[in-house]
Design a protein around this motif. Structure first.
Motif, PDB file in Angstrom:
ATOM      1  N   MET A 160     -55.953  30.839 -10.900  1.00  0.00           N
ATOM      2  CA  MET A 160     -57.068  30.092 -11.488  1.00  0.00           C
ATOM      3  C   MET A 160     -56.683  29.530 -12.850  1.00  0.00           C
ATOM      4  SD  MET A 160     -60.097  32.700 -10.291  1.00  0.00           S
ATOM      5  CE  MET A 160     -61.392  31.977 -11.307  1.00  0.00           C
ATOM      6  N   LEU A 161     -55.940  30.294 -13.634  1.00  0.00           N
ATOM      7  CA  LEU A 161     -55.466  29.785 -14.927  1.00  0.00           C
ATOM      8  C   LEU A 161     -54.502  28.616 -14.720  1.00  0.00           C
ATOM      9  CD1 LEU A 161     -54.820  33.070 -16.967  1.00  0.00           C
ATOM     10  CD2 LEU A 161     -56.876  31.643 -16.897  1.00  0.00           C
ATOM     11  N   LEU A 162     -53.636  28.744 -13.714  1.00  0.00           N
ATOM     12  CA  LEU A 162     -52.718  27.649 -13.408  1.00  0.00           C
ATOM     13  C   LEU A 162     -53.484  26.394 -13.006  1.00  0.00           C
ATOM     14  CD1 LEU A 162     -49.924  26.456 -12.877  1.00  0.00           C
ATOM     15  CD2 LEU A 162     -49.967  27.539 -10.610  1.00  0.00           C
ATOM     16  N   ALA A 163     -54.527  26.560 -12.196  1.00  0.00           N
ATOM     17  CA  ALA A 163     -55.344  25.417 -11.784  1.00  0.00           C
ATOM     18  C   ALA A 163     -55.985  24.745 -12.993  1.00  0.00           C
ATOM     19  CB  ALA A 163     -56.411  25.874 -10.794  1.00  0.00           C
ATOM     20  N   SER A 164     -56.455  25.539 -13.942  1.00  0.00           N
ATOM     21  CA  SER A 164     -57.070  24.992 -15.140  1.00  0.00           C
ATOM     22  C   SER A 164     -56.069  24.160 -15.938  1.00  0.00           C
ATOM     23  CB  SER A 164     -57.639  26.118 -16.011  1.00  0.00           C
ATOM     24  OG  SER A 164     -58.245  25.608 -17.176  1.00  0.00           O
ATOM     25  N   VAL A 165     -54.844  24.653 -16.039  1.00  0.00           N
ATOM     26  CA  VAL A 165     -53.801  23.902 -16.746  1.00  0.00           C
ATOM     27  C   VAL A 165     -53.522  22.576 -16.046  1.00  0.00           C
ATOM     28  CG1 VAL A 165     -51.340  23.889 -17.340  1.00  0.00           C
ATOM     29  CG2 VAL A 165     -52.716  25.940 -17.761  1.00  0.00           C
ATOM     30  N   LEU A 166     -53.394  22.617 -14.721  1.00  0.00           N
ATOM     31  CA  LEU A 166     -53.093  21.402 -13.974  1.00  0.00           C
ATOM     32  C   LEU A 166     -54.223  20.385 -14.087  1.00  0.00           C
ATOM     33  CD1 LEU A 166     -51.451  22.927 -10.762  1.00  0.00           C
ATOM     34  CD2 LEU A 166     -50.315  21.734 -12.641  1.00  0.00           C
ATOM     35  N   TRP A 167     -55.466  20.854 -14.093  1.00  0.00           N
ATOM     36  CA  TRP A 167     -56.594  19.936 -14.244  1.00  0.00           C
ATOM     37  C   TRP A 167     -56.573  19.262 -15.618  1.00  0.00           C
ATOM     38  CZ3 TRP A 167     -59.064  17.638 -10.695  1.00  0.00           C
ATOM     39  CH2 TRP A 167     -59.364  18.256  -9.475  1.00  0.00           C
ATOM     40  N   THR A 168     -56.182  19.993 -16.645  1.00  0.00           N
ATOM     41  CA  THR A 168     -56.110  19.400 -17.983  1.00  0.00           C
ATOM     42  C   THR A 168     -55.015  18.342 -18.041  1.00  0.00           C
ATOM     43  OG1 THR A 168     -56.707  21.594 -18.825  1.00  0.00           O
ATOM     44  CG2 THR A 168     -56.113  19.946 -20.443  1.00  0.00           C
ATOM     45  N   LEU A 169     -53.896  18.605 -17.382  1.00  0.00           N
ATOM     46  CA  LEU A 169     -52.817  17.627 -17.336  1.00  0.00           C
ATOM     47  C   LEU A 169     -53.245  16.372 -16.585  1.00  0.00           C
ATOM     48  CD1 LEU A 169     -49.714  19.911 -16.616  1.00  0.00           C
ATOM     49  CD2 LEU A 169     -50.627  19.166 -18.824  1.00  0.00           C
ATOM     50  N   ILE A 170     -53.994  16.560 -15.499  1.00  0.00           N
ATOM     51  CA  ILE A 170     -54.524  15.402 -14.771  1.00  0.00           C
ATOM     52  C   ILE A 170     -55.432  14.586 -15.692  1.00  0.00           C
ATOM     53  CG2 ILE A 170     -56.069  14.700 -12.894  1.00  0.00           C
ATOM     54  CD1 ILE A 170     -55.004  17.075 -11.291  1.00  0.00           C
ATOM     55  N   GLY A 171     -56.241  15.282 -16.487  1.00  0.00           N
ATOM     56  CA  GLY A 171     -57.123  14.589 -17.421  1.00  0.00           C
ATOM     57  C   GLY A 171     -56.351  13.746 -18.423  1.00  0.00           C
TER      58      GLY A 171
END
Length: 273
Positions: A160-171
């Motif tokens: 879940m933490l990894l997903a949060s990081v990836l979503w921020t990078l997408i942003g």
């Protein structure tokens, strides 16, 4: 300016503004309230406490489903923070002095991505605390297993933490590609809150549609985490409709890479003012 100095400057930019902690507070409240409401209903259903002839809900996987609300519904917040990290600079023209100090624009973008990964972890922790804290308390109150002693649960929280990081990078990639702040935010909200949820809901009832919707970013994020509130009460349209967790992670990473590369090639190298 070196990459280290550029990263330090980008860190100062982000944490000296109020937008990140305002969105963090909203994230915590939104996830906590949603997780608490779902935990009460699901736990009551699992223990047969709901009034009337409500069908029972199996206890297996219930805790993981509730914990996943941090990403299933909360992913929009790291996505927005990443987008605002870039569009706010285009809007207020603060990129002009940044590019004058660091003419190598690719270095500035890499620095932003590094800071985005950091804030992604922070927001991920906040979302996990909100979802797990409220859900586990209600599950324990109903006498159900919180699964917090199981290694699989902690592995899921890490994803879940990894997903949060990836979503921020997408942003960050979206912000670099779509310079207009209002347009970027509206586009993000329309897609994440309407288009994809409607598509994924329809895929649960239309045979074959899930073959396409499983590659949508939200679906890939849920696959990476390994649980989702979307899976509760939805009919299965066929085996293999969900990606493996590592495939979901690669798909989400692919979205980040595509948006960042397109943003760099199409918009980042253009004049700011």
């Amino acid at each position: 300016m070196s990459l280290t100095a550029a990263t330090r400057a980008e860190t100062t930019k982000l944490f000296s503004t109020s937008i990140w902690w305002i969105l963090a507070l909203v994230l915590f409240a939104y996830v906590a309230v949603t997780a608490a409401a779902l935990a009460f209903i699901y736990a009551a259903a699992a223990t047969g406490s709901l009034p009337g002839d409500a069908p029972p809900l199996p206890e297996e996987g219930l805790a993981a489903t509730l914990y996943s609300t941090a990403t299933t519904i909360g992913y929009v917040f790291p996505l927005l923070v990443g987008t605002l990290m870039v569009t706010a600079e285009f809007r207020h023209k603060t990129l002009t002095p940044t590019f004058l100090a660091t003419p190598r624009r690719g270095r500035v973008l890499v620095a932003k991505l590094a800071v985005a990964a950091l804030i992604g972890v922070v927001l991920g922790v906040i979302g996990v605390l909100a979802a797990v804290g409220t859900s586990a308390a209600l599950l324990a109150g109903f006498g159900l297993d919180t699964t917090l002693t199981e290694p699989d649960t902690w592995a899921m929280l890490g994803r879940m933490l990894l997903a949060s990081v990836l979503w921020t990078l997408i942003g960050v990639g979206i912000g670099a590609l779509v310079r207009n702040q209002v347009g970027a935010i509206v586009g993000v909200l329309v897609f994440t809150q309407f288009i994809e949820p409607i598509g994924r809901t329809a895929a649960a009832f239309v045979e074959g549609l899930s073959d396409a919707t499983r590659f949508l970013p939200g679906a890939a994020s849920d696959a990476l985490v390994g649980a989702s509130v979307y899976s509760v009460g939805m009919p299965q349209t066929g085996a293999g409709s969900e990606l493996d967790w590592w495939v979901g992670g690669l798909v989400l990473l692919g979205y980040a890479v595509v948006f960042v590369v397109l943003g760099h090639l199409v918009s980042w190298r253009r004049d700011v003012s």
